[in-house]
Design an enzyme around this catalytic site. Sequence first.
Site, PDB file in Angstrom:
ATOM      1  N   LYS A  54       0.839  -1.205   0.000  1.00  0.00           N
ATOM      2  CA  LYS A  54       0.000   0.000   0.000  1.00  0.00           C
ATOM      3  C   LYS A  54       0.874   1.255   0.000  1.00  0.00           C
ATOM      4  O   LYS A  54       0.614   2.210  -0.730  1.00  0.00           O
ATOM      5  CB  LYS A  54      -0.953  -0.020   1.206  1.00  0.00           C
ATOM      6  CG  LYS A  54      -2.060  -1.063   1.059  1.00  0.00           C
ATOM      7  CD  LYS A  54      -2.850  -1.292   2.343  1.00  0.00           C
ATOM      8  CE  LYS A  54      -3.868  -2.427   2.159  1.00  0.00           C
ATOM      9  NZ  LYS A  54      -4.628  -2.750   3.387  1.00  0.00           N
ATOM     10  N   GLN A  98      -4.486  -1.722   9.699  1.00  0.00           N
ATOM     11  CA  GLN A  98      -4.441  -3.040   9.044  1.00  0.00           C
ATOM     12  C   GLN A  98      -5.016  -4.120   9.965  1.00  0.00           C
ATOM     13  O   GLN A  98      -4.657  -4.198  11.144  1.00  0.00           O
ATOM     14  CB  GLN A  98      -2.991  -3.373   8.647  1.00  0.00           C
ATOM     15  CG  GLN A  98      -2.845  -4.618   7.791  1.00  0.00           C
ATOM     16  CD  GLN A  98      -3.519  -4.512   6.426  1.00  0.00           C
ATOM     17  OE1 GLN A  98      -3.579  -3.448   5.827  1.00  0.00           O
ATOM     18  NE2 GLN A  98      -4.044  -5.618   5.929  1.00  0.00           N
ATOM     19  N   ASP A 121     -10.896   2.925   4.559  1.00  0.00           N
ATOM     20  CA  ASP A 121     -11.248   1.500   4.471  1.00  0.00           C
ATOM     21  C   ASP A 121     -12.765   1.298   4.508  1.00  0.00           C
ATOM     22  O   ASP A 121     -13.254   0.203   4.228  1.00  0.00           O
ATOM     23  CB  ASP A 121     -10.630   0.737   5.660  1.00  0.00           C
ATOM     24  CG  ASP A 121      -9.411  -0.068   5.264  1.00  0.00           C
ATOM     25  OD1 ASP A 121      -9.328  -0.484   4.092  1.00  0.00           O
ATOM     26  OD2 ASP A 121      -8.548  -0.285   6.123  1.00  0.00           O
TER      27      ASP A 121
END
Length: 290
Positions: A54, A98, A121
Amino acid sequence: MAATVIDGKQVAQQIRDALKKEVAQLQQKYGITPGLAAVLVGENPASKVYVNMKAKACEETGIYSQKIHLPADTPQEKLIELIHNLNADTRIHGILVQLPLPDHLDQHKVLQEVSPNKDVDGFHPINLGKLLSAKFWEELPLFVPCTPAGCIKLIESTGTQIEGKHAVVVGRSVIVGKPVAMLLLAKQATVTIAHSRTKNLKEVCRQADILVVAAGRPKLVTADMIKPGAVVIDVGVNRVGEKQLVGDVDFEAAKEVAGFITPVPGGVGPMTIAMLLKNTVESAKRTVGA
Ligand code: GUN
């Protein structure tokens, strides 16, 4: 006739190329650089790889990125304090934590602390709730989870019209199964959600014009479970042996039956990152009213 293999890398690259231009324009016109903070807690090897990918993708697109790696035993209050600091940091337009988090951390509590305006997200309860209340595509929340959004882009890349089709989603996770079902609904598909307790999974899957599989079980879906000509999107990433990655679909056999199918790797994976970059750029644009 063998299926057309959907090239997720290519679709993702097109999105990334367009974003790169957009980022350059934002810098030129508004003097703003989109910024993403990626928070990793602990040493999960797959998570480390994802966070690095990422960050690298940000760099290639001209997006400022901060990788924050905390020890596995980080107390929850410390993590929340960091998130609050990132919420207030004007260089940062997107924050991702994450997953999975180490067991002592409460994922729900932690994700609630990310500002919904930086929740690239799409996991904050406000954004997930808005996804549920959206009747149509135009009513979607500020941020839609990246992997589900990528699945829709891949389906659309085949030229398939989603409206009126029967879509079957195998898997009910908060990260993929549930949100992708909501997105398919917002595109006016008829949606069935199947999962590990579903009876007659084969018959249910065989009804699908569009089959999205996110169950986390290697080769769960076999060729006899696929309707001839169906669009098959395989979200699974399962490690078998030392090096090999396989999806949730038995790709070699399934591609003889499906109309379109995504490979693993090179299907959904690259799209998750492309959609994360897109959400980050959208977030930065909102701050300047672009
Ligand atoms: N773990 C697995 N998928 C994801 C994702 O899309 N975002 C984050 N933050 N963690 C994940």
